[in-house]
Design a protein around this motif. Sequence first.
Motif, PDB file in Angstrom:
ATOM      1  N   UNK A   1      15.341  15.030   1.740  1.00  0.00           N
ATOM      2  CA  UNK A   1      16.510  14.028   1.881  1.00  0.00           C
ATOM      3  C   UNK A   1      15.771  12.510   2.306  1.00  0.00           C
ATOM      4  N   UNK A   2      14.835  12.633   3.362  1.00  0.00           N
ATOM      5  CA  UNK A   2      14.139  11.414   3.559  1.00  0.00           C
ATOM      6  C   UNK A   2      13.355  10.945   2.296  1.00  0.00           C
ATOM      7  N   UNK A   3      12.663  11.811   1.738  1.00  0.00           N
ATOM      8  CA  UNK A   3      11.808  11.520   0.676  1.00  0.00           C
ATOM      9  C   UNK A   3      12.617  10.758  -0.437  1.00  0.00           C
ATOM     10  N   UNK A   4      13.733  11.378  -0.781  1.00  0.00           N
ATOM     11  CA  UNK A   4      14.549  10.921  -1.796  1.00  0.00           C
ATOM     12  C   UNK A   4      14.900   9.286  -1.491  1.00  0.00           C
ATOM     13  N   UNK A   5      15.666   9.371  -0.307  1.00  0.00           N
ATOM     14  CA  UNK A   5      16.144   8.361  -0.023  1.00  0.00           C
ATOM     15  C   UNK A   5      15.542   6.950   0.431  1.00  0.00           C
ATOM     16  N   UNK A   6      14.008   7.141   0.984  1.00  0.00           N
ATOM     17  CA  UNK A   6      13.431   6.075   1.260  1.00  0.00           C
ATOM     18  C   UNK A   6      12.329   5.917   0.416  1.00  0.00           C
TER      19      UNK A   6
ATOM     20  N   UNK B   1       0.328  17.276  -1.301  1.00  0.00           N
ATOM     21  CA  UNK B   1      -0.320  17.947  -2.409  1.00  0.00           C
ATOM     22  C   UNK B   1       0.738  18.973  -2.865  1.00  0.00           C
ATOM     23  N   UNK B   2       0.570  19.406  -3.934  1.00  0.00           N
ATOM     24  CA  UNK B   2       1.344  20.706  -4.763  1.00  0.00           C
ATOM     25  C   UNK B   2       1.213  21.786  -4.069  1.00  0.00           C
ATOM     26  N   UNK B   3       0.069  21.804  -3.377  1.00  0.00           N
ATOM     27  CA  UNK B   3      -0.458  23.495  -2.797  1.00  0.00           C
ATOM     28  C   UNK B   3       0.446  23.680  -1.566  1.00  0.00           C
ATOM     29  N   UNK B   4       0.736  22.549  -1.050  1.00  0.00           N
ATOM     30  CA  UNK B   4       1.596  22.538   0.449  1.00  0.00           C
ATOM     31  C   UNK B   4       3.164  22.735   0.294  1.00  0.00           C
ATOM     32  N   UNK B   5       3.584  23.632   1.216  1.00  0.00           N
ATOM     33  CA  UNK B   5       4.923  23.549   1.706  1.00  0.00           C
ATOM     34  C   UNK B   5       4.966  23.443   3.101  1.00  0.00           C
ATOM     35  N   UNK B   6       5.190  22.188   3.489  1.00  0.00           N
ATOM     36  CA  UNK B   6       4.795  21.896   5.139  1.00  0.00           C
ATOM     37  C   UNK B   6       6.034  22.523   5.912  1.00  0.00           C
ATOM     38  N   UNK B   7       5.959  22.538   7.213  1.00  0.00           N
ATOM     39  CA  UNK B   7       6.830  22.958   8.127  1.00  0.00           C
ATOM     40  C   UNK B   7       7.547  22.002   8.991  1.00  0.00           C
ATOM     41  N   UNK B   8       7.025  20.753   8.945  1.00  0.00           N
ATOM     42  CA  UNK B   8       7.634  19.452   9.413  1.00  0.00           C
ATOM     43  C   UNK B   8       8.272  19.547  10.846  1.00  0.00           C
ATOM     44  N   UNK B   9       7.412  19.342  11.852  1.00  0.00           N
ATOM     45  CA  UNK B   9       7.921  19.205  13.285  1.00  0.00           C
ATOM     46  C   UNK B   9       8.410  17.622  13.214  1.00  0.00           C
ATOM     47  N   UNK B  10       7.971  16.821  12.419  1.00  0.00           N
ATOM     48  CA  UNK B  10       8.680  15.706  12.433  1.00  0.00           C
ATOM     49  C   UNK B  10       8.361  15.064  10.733  1.00  0.00           C
ATOM     50  N   UNK B  11       9.058  14.051  10.356  1.00  0.00           N
ATOM     51  CA  UNK B  11       8.648  13.489   8.915  1.00  0.00           C
ATOM     52  C   UNK B  11       7.901  12.024   9.188  1.00  0.00           C
ATOM     53  N   UNK B  12       6.820  12.231   8.995  1.00  0.00           N
ATOM     54  CA  UNK B  12       5.842  10.702   9.241  1.00  0.00           C
ATOM     55  C   UNK B  12       6.022   9.889   8.314  1.00  0.00           C
ATOM     56  N   UNK B  13       6.397   8.651   8.449  1.00  0.00           N
ATOM     57  CA  UNK B  13       6.185   7.595   7.551  1.00  0.00           C
ATOM     58  C   UNK B  13       5.656   6.603   7.886  1.00  0.00           C
ATOM     59  N   UNK B  14       4.885   5.539   7.117  1.00  0.00           N
ATOM     60  CA  UNK B  14       4.040   4.629   7.602  1.00  0.00           C
ATOM     61  C   UNK B  14       4.834   3.101   7.615  1.00  0.00           C
ATOM     62  N   UNK B  15       4.993   2.270   8.509  1.00  0.00           N
ATOM     63  CA  UNK B  15       5.611   1.066   8.528  1.00  0.00           C
ATOM     64  C   UNK B  15       4.665   0.089   9.209  1.00  0.00           C
TER      65      UNK B  15
ATOM     66  N   UNK C   1      11.842   4.313  -2.249  1.00  0.00           N
ATOM     67  CA  UNK C   1      11.818   2.885  -3.155  1.00  0.00           C
ATOM     68  C   UNK C   1      11.937   1.716  -1.682  1.00  0.00           C
ATOM     69  N   UNK C   2      11.566   2.061  -0.612  1.00  0.00           N
ATOM     70  CA  UNK C   2      11.592   1.237   0.592  1.00  0.00           C
ATOM     71  C   UNK C   2      10.479   0.225   0.469  1.00  0.00           C
ATOM     72  N   UNK C   3      10.526  -1.149   0.487  1.00  0.00           N
ATOM     73  CA  UNK C   3       9.689  -1.854   0.484  1.00  0.00           C
ATOM     74  C   UNK C   3       8.861  -1.973   1.618  1.00  0.00           C
ATOM     75  N   UNK C   4       9.366  -1.556   2.761  1.00  0.00           N
ATOM     76  CA  UNK C   4       8.376  -1.586   3.952  1.00  0.00           C
ATOM     77  C   UNK C   4       8.086  -0.346   4.686  1.00  0.00           C
ATOM     78  N   UNK C   5       8.607   0.726   3.883  1.00  0.00           N
ATOM     79  CA  UNK C   5       8.484   2.164   4.542  1.00  0.00           C
ATOM     80  C   UNK C   5       7.551   3.089   3.571  1.00  0.00           C
ATOM     81  N   UNK C   6       6.301   3.362   3.773  1.00  0.00           N
ATOM     82  CA  UNK C   6       5.597   4.331   2.652  1.00  0.00           C
ATOM     83  C   UNK C   6       5.775   5.503   3.372  1.00  0.00           C
ATOM     84  N   UNK C   7       5.682   6.705   2.347  1.00  0.00           N
ATOM     85  CA  UNK C   7       5.777   8.058   2.546  1.00  0.00           C
ATOM     86  C   UNK C   7       4.294   8.889   2.518  1.00  0.00           C
ATOM     87  N   UNK C   8       4.165  10.090   3.156  1.00  0.00           N
ATOM     88  CA  UNK C   8       3.125  10.745   3.324  1.00  0.00           C
ATOM     89  C   UNK C   8       3.035  11.232   1.679  1.00  0.00           C
TER      90      UNK C   8
END
Length: 388
Positions: A287-292, A304-318, A294-301
Motif C-alpha cells: 500500500x505504501x509503495x502504490x500510494x507513494x 529485487x524480484x528474488x526478495x519477499x521482505x518481512x518489513x519491520x518498517x517500510x523505509x523511504x528516503x527523504x 509518484x511522490x516528488x520528495x519521497x523515494x522508495x527502496x
Amino acid sequence: MIPRYAPTYTFGDLQKGLKLSFDLETESKLIARLKSYYDVRHVFLFGSGREAMYAVLKAYNRPGGVLLPAYNCIVVPEAIRFAGYRPVFVDIERGSLSMTAENVEKSLSPDIQAIFLTHIFGIPCDIQNILDVLAGKDILIVEDAAPAIGAEYNGRVVGSFGDASVISFQSTKIISGEIGGALLTNNETLAEKLESLKLEASGPEKAWTLFVKALARKSVTRRNLYGLAQFGYRTLLGEEMHEIVSPKVRQPKGFFSRCPSFASALVLLQMDRLGWNLERRRNLALLYRNELSNHAKVSLPEISQACNPAWIQYPVFVDDKLAFYKHMQRNKIDVTWTYRYSCAESFGIDGFPNSLHAAETIIGLPTNPFITDEQAMQICRVANQFGG
Ligand SMILES: *Cc1c(COP(=O)(O)O)cnc(C)c1O
C-alpha cells in the motif's frame, strides 16, 4: 497518534505468557518450533540477537576481521568487538540498502574470518551473488536475520542460507518477545561449541520484571497514550535526525545471558500468528509503495524480484528528513529515523557515502500488523501533502 513501532503481542498473550513462563517445557517447545520452521538441526536461545552473534563468533574462535554493512545497528559491530574480532565495514547500495557482491569482494583480505549477511529492516540482501563471491573461501557466513523472521529469498525463508543465522525477538522486530534472540545452525562443530558456551551465559531476566516492562510498552503504544509518551521522550532525549554514536568498547555486565522464559513464551504463542503477521506487513508495504510511488520528495527502496521482505518498517528516503518527520508528527503520525547513523562514521572511518546517505535520509513508516489499511491510507495522505 500512530506509533512508529508497537509490540506484536496482545494483552492476552501477556497473560498466557506469564503462566507459560513457569512451564518448564516452554523453552524446548519454542526450540522445536523454530527447528521445524527453519528446518535446522540446532537452535540456541539467548537474551538478544547481538548475544547470539557474539556466541557464534566465540564458538568459531578464529579472531580476525568480520565483514558487515556499514549501515547497520551499532550493536552488531559492538558484539563483534566483544567477541574479540574486528568489524570491517562494507558500503551498501543506495536503493537496496544492502552490501553488493562487488563491494564484498573488494573488502576481502586474508584477515577476514567471517561475514554477516544482513537483511536490513527484513529486506533480504543479495544472498546468491554474495555466496558466489565467497564460494570456496574459508569464511564463516552468518546471516543477520534479526529483523527478518519470515522474509524469503527465491522462495526460501532467510536464515537458512549461511553456516549460522541470528534472529531477534526484541520489541521492534517481526515477533516481539520484548527481548530475546536465537542462533540457528546446521554446523555440528559450531553446535558442539555452543552447547558448552551456553553454560557460561548468565541468568535471564525474571519473568515478573519482564512482564511489567512488556505490559508498560503495550499500554504506552495504545493510541491515546502514545502521543503523550512520545512528547515526553522527545523533550527528554531530543530527536536528532543524524548522529554519530560512540560504540561501547567494553562488554556490559550481564551481556551474555539466557533467553528469559517469559520471552520464549511470548514468542511461542505468536508463532501461530506468524502467517497473518507477515501478510499484514506485506500488505502495508504494498500500500505504501502504490500510494507513494509518484511522490516528488519521497523515494522508495528498490526490492529485487528474488526478495519477499518481512518489513519491520517500510523505509523511504527523504532529503529533508527533519521537515518530513515534523510534518508527520504534526499530523499525529510517528515515523522512525532508524538508523540515523552510519556505523563506519561512528567508528571514525570515512569513505562509506551510501551508508551515510541512508543515515541522513531514511524514514521508516510503521508496518506493525495491528495497523489497519485505513490508518496506512491516512499515513499516505499525510505523506503526500508533504512538499506538494
Ligand atoms: C535488531 C537488530 C539486531 C540486534 O538484535 P537485538 O536482539 O536487539 O540484539 C542486529 N542486527 C539487525 C540488522 C537488527 O535489526
